[in-house]
Scaffold this motif. Sequence first.
Motif, PDB file in Angstrom:
ATOM      1  N   ALA A 197      -0.662  12.613   4.457  1.00 21.48           N
ATOM      2  CA  ALA A 197       0.774  13.664   4.940  1.00 21.48           C
ATOM      3  C   ALA A 197       0.865  13.058   6.347  1.00 21.48           C
ATOM      4  N   PHE A 198       2.510  13.412   6.417  1.00 19.95           N
ATOM      5  CA  PHE A 198       3.356  13.232   7.516  1.00 19.95           C
ATOM      6  C   PHE A 198       3.663  14.365   7.727  1.00 19.95           C
ATOM      7  N   GLU A 199       4.641  14.183   8.950  1.00 21.87           N
ATOM      8  CA  GLU A 199       4.886  15.670   9.998  1.00 21.87           C
ATOM      9  C   GLU A 199       6.092  14.011  10.595  1.00 21.87           C
ATOM     10  N   LEU A 200       7.409  14.150  10.093  1.00 20.03           N
ATOM     11  CA  LEU A 200       7.994  13.959  10.481  1.00 20.03           C
ATOM     12  C   LEU A 200       9.583  14.345  11.316  1.00 20.03           C
ATOM     13  N   VAL A 233      11.691   7.248   2.255  1.00 17.58           N
ATOM     14  CA  VAL A 233      11.798   7.145   1.420  1.00 17.58           C
ATOM     15  C   VAL A 233      10.433   5.233   1.719  1.00 17.58           C
ATOM     16  N   ALA A 234      10.314   5.143   2.529  1.00 17.04           N
ATOM     17  CA  ALA A 234       8.986   4.351   3.123  1.00 17.04           C
ATOM     18  C   ALA A 234       7.807   4.242   2.603  1.00 17.04           C
ATOM     19  N   ILE A 235       7.908   6.273   3.179  1.00 14.59           N
ATOM     20  CA  ILE A 235       6.431   6.594   2.721  1.00 14.59           C
ATOM     21  C   ILE A 235       6.858   7.240   1.432  1.00 14.59           C
ATOM     22  N   ALA A 236       7.341   7.248   0.036  1.00 15.35           N
ATOM     23  CA  ALA A 236       7.108   7.460  -1.060  1.00 15.35           C
ATOM     24  C   ALA A 236       6.815   6.478  -1.400  1.00 15.35           C
ATOM     25  N   SER A 237       6.854   4.865  -0.780  1.00 16.70           N
ATOM     26  CA  SER A 237       6.440   3.424  -2.045  1.00 16.70           C
ATOM     27  C   SER A 237       5.094   3.298  -1.169  1.00 16.70           C
ATOM     28  N   GLY A 238       4.213   4.591  -0.467  1.00 21.23           N
ATOM     29  CA  GLY A 238       3.395   4.009   0.224  1.00 21.23           C
ATOM     30  C   GLY A 238       3.068   3.177   1.596  1.00 21.23           C
ATOM     31  N   ASP A 239       4.193   2.555   1.422  1.00 20.52           N
ATOM     32  CA  ASP A 239       4.199   1.464   2.622  1.00 20.52           C
ATOM     33  C   ASP A 239       3.498   1.816   4.602  1.00 20.52           C
ATOM     34  N   LEU A 240       3.624   3.368   4.324  1.00 14.61           N
ATOM     35  CA  LEU A 240       3.009   3.438   5.914  1.00 14.61           C
ATOM     36  C   LEU A 240       2.188   4.600   5.742  1.00 14.61           C
ATOM     37  N   ASP A 241       1.238   4.772   4.343  1.00 14.90           N
ATOM     38  CA  ASP A 241      -0.068   4.993   4.257  1.00 14.90           C
ATOM     39  C   ASP A 241      -0.904   4.996   5.383  1.00 14.90           C
ATOM     40  N   ALA A 242      -0.477   3.929   5.864  1.00 12.60           N
ATOM     41  CA  ALA A 242      -1.855   3.653   7.384  1.00 12.60           C
ATOM     42  C   ALA A 242      -1.299   4.934   8.672  1.00 12.60           C
ATOM     43  N   CYS A 243      -0.256   4.852   8.314  1.00 16.60           N
ATOM     44  CA  CYS A 243       0.139   6.875   9.095  1.00 16.60           C
ATOM     45  C   CYS A 243      -0.217   8.190   8.736  1.00 16.60           C
ATOM     46  N   SER A 244      -0.863   8.194   7.925  1.00 17.78           N
ATOM     47  CA  SER A 244      -1.559   8.924   7.445  1.00 17.78           C
ATOM     48  C   SER A 244      -1.366  10.465   7.900  1.00 17.78           C
ATOM     49  N   GLY A 245      -1.267  11.159   8.087  1.00 18.74           N
ATOM     50  CA  GLY A 245      -1.560  12.556   9.742  1.00 18.74           C
ATOM     51  C   GLY A 245      -1.424  12.237  11.002  1.00 18.74           C
ATOM     52  N   TRP A 246       0.497  11.603  10.579  1.00 18.90           N
ATOM     53  CA  TRP A 246       0.692  11.531  11.970  1.00 18.90           C
ATOM     54  C   TRP A 246       2.124  12.026  12.307  1.00 18.90           C
ATOM     55  N   PHE A 247       2.552  12.075  13.652  1.00 20.75           N
ATOM     56  CA  PHE A 247       3.649  12.605  13.446  1.00 20.75           C
ATOM     57  C   PHE A 247       4.627  11.744  13.663  1.00 20.75           C
ATOM     58  N   VAL A 248       5.590  11.260  13.529  1.00 17.24           N
ATOM     59  CA  VAL A 248       6.478  10.663  13.643  1.00 17.24           C
ATOM     60  C   VAL A 248       8.140  10.632  13.722  1.00 17.24           C
ATOM     61  N   VAL A 250      12.251   9.932  14.100  1.00 22.41           N
ATOM     62  CA  VAL A 250      12.581   8.345  13.544  1.00 22.41           C
ATOM     63  C   VAL A 250      14.231   8.286  15.112  1.00 22.41           C
ATOM     64  N   THR A 251      14.170   8.865  16.203  1.00 25.26           N
ATOM     65  CA  THR A 251      15.071   9.141  16.960  1.00 25.26           C
ATOM     66  C   THR A 251      13.760   6.823  18.116  1.00 25.26           C
ATOM     67  N   HIS A 252      12.900   7.092  17.152  1.00 25.34           N
ATOM     68  CA  HIS A 252      11.926   5.879  17.821  1.00 25.34           C
ATOM     69  C   HIS A 252      11.244   5.210  17.379  1.00 25.34           C
ATOM     70  N   ASP A 253      11.166   6.048  16.188  1.00 28.21           N
ATOM     71  CA  ASP A 253      10.151   5.131  14.924  1.00 28.21           C
ATOM     72  C   ASP A 253      11.125   4.506  13.393  1.00 28.21           C
ATOM     73  N   THR A 254      10.683   3.278  13.515  1.00 27.79           N
ATOM     74  CA  THR A 254      11.256   2.587  11.628  1.00 27.79           C
ATOM     75  C   THR A 254       9.762   2.621  11.004  1.00 27.79           C
ATOM     76  N   PRO A 255      10.714   2.088   9.931  1.00 26.74           N
ATOM     77  CA  PRO A 255       8.836   1.649   8.838  1.00 26.74           C
ATOM     78  C   PRO A 255       8.381   0.705   9.704  1.00 26.74           C
ATOM     79  N   GLU A 256       8.925  -0.366   9.992  1.00 24.29           N
ATOM     80  CA  GLU A 256       8.453  -1.840  10.145  1.00 24.29           C
ATOM     81  C   GLU A 256       7.732  -1.358  11.593  1.00 24.29           C
ATOM     82  N   SER A 257       8.189  -0.830  12.548  1.00 26.71           N
ATOM     83  CA  SER A 257       7.446   0.106  13.747  1.00 26.71           C
ATOM     84  C   SER A 257       6.561   0.008  13.975  1.00 26.71           C
ATOM     85  N   LEU A 258       6.256   1.465  12.708  1.00 25.82           N
ATOM     86  CA  LEU A 258       4.958   2.087  12.828  1.00 25.82           C
ATOM     87  C   LEU A 258       4.075   0.735  11.782  1.00 25.82           C
TER      88      LEU A 258
END
Length: 291
Positions: A197-200, A233-248, A250-258
């Motif tokens: 789960a992700f709060e974006l 799209v990055a979340i859909a791919s599973g690349d950010l599963d380690a961030c599940s439960g996080w507030f994200v 996009v003004t400060h985060d990118t998939p790479e930085s997360l």
Amino acid sequence: MADEAAVAGPVGVVPPARTALVTGASRGIGRALALGLARAGLDVALVARDADRLAEVAREVRDLGRTALELPADVTDAAAVAVAVRAAEAAPADGGLGGVDLLVNNAGRIDAEVPLWEADPDEWWSVLETNVRGPFLLARHVVPGMLARGGGRVVDLASGASLHEMVASSAYNASKTALLRLGAGLHEAGYARGLRAFELSPGTVATEMTAGMPMHAGRTEWTPVERSVEMVVAIASGDLDACSGWFVRVTHDTPESLSRLAARASAPAARRLRVQPAAADDPLAEVLTGR
């Protein structure tokens, strides 16, 4: 314990999403997310109240070579949500997607920019119904199927208003804060079974809604919606599963930085709501921040 599962790391790999259900998909951020997911190779179920606009977005998705389901529904209507989810989960031979791997709760409203004591009670509660009851109903109907298939992902469109008090639009403020609790609860309850789960927060995007908000009158700098599309799209791919439960945000985060941040995250409640202690010697300090 759910906390122990979250700290221990992945209990299993959840496959990349093949299908998605996006609410508020007829315009604005929802439309952009639906098209972005289609470009990434996902088939998409589209939910919104405006059937004509929904049909236009569906045509755009199909022009990208992907399946699109048009599911006109009000996200606050429990019966309508149940019907829409059943249609999305139906087998392809029966006109469905065969299941929903990614749920994007995007549909939302904002109330008048007045202090709480001047707010219209009916409008106030209607905003809570759209912004909180809607995501609850969608998750309530979609998540069981995800768990039965071994996992899935939920994205709630939160806001910078999820993190701080506002002097106006108290319904929006309260509802976007509540989403963070809902998402973290989904993470805690479902992580060990493959739920992510992700709060974006999409930043301030130029949409029909923001165009009519006095607080944005004269604004010339907007957050590109493409940043939210890239993140989802990055979340859909599973690349950010380690961030599940996080507030994200996009003004400060990118998939790479997360991804880099997640690799060294050590906070017991990373990117989650907590009440802050009043001082270093506050007797509640450990209780407030320790879990």
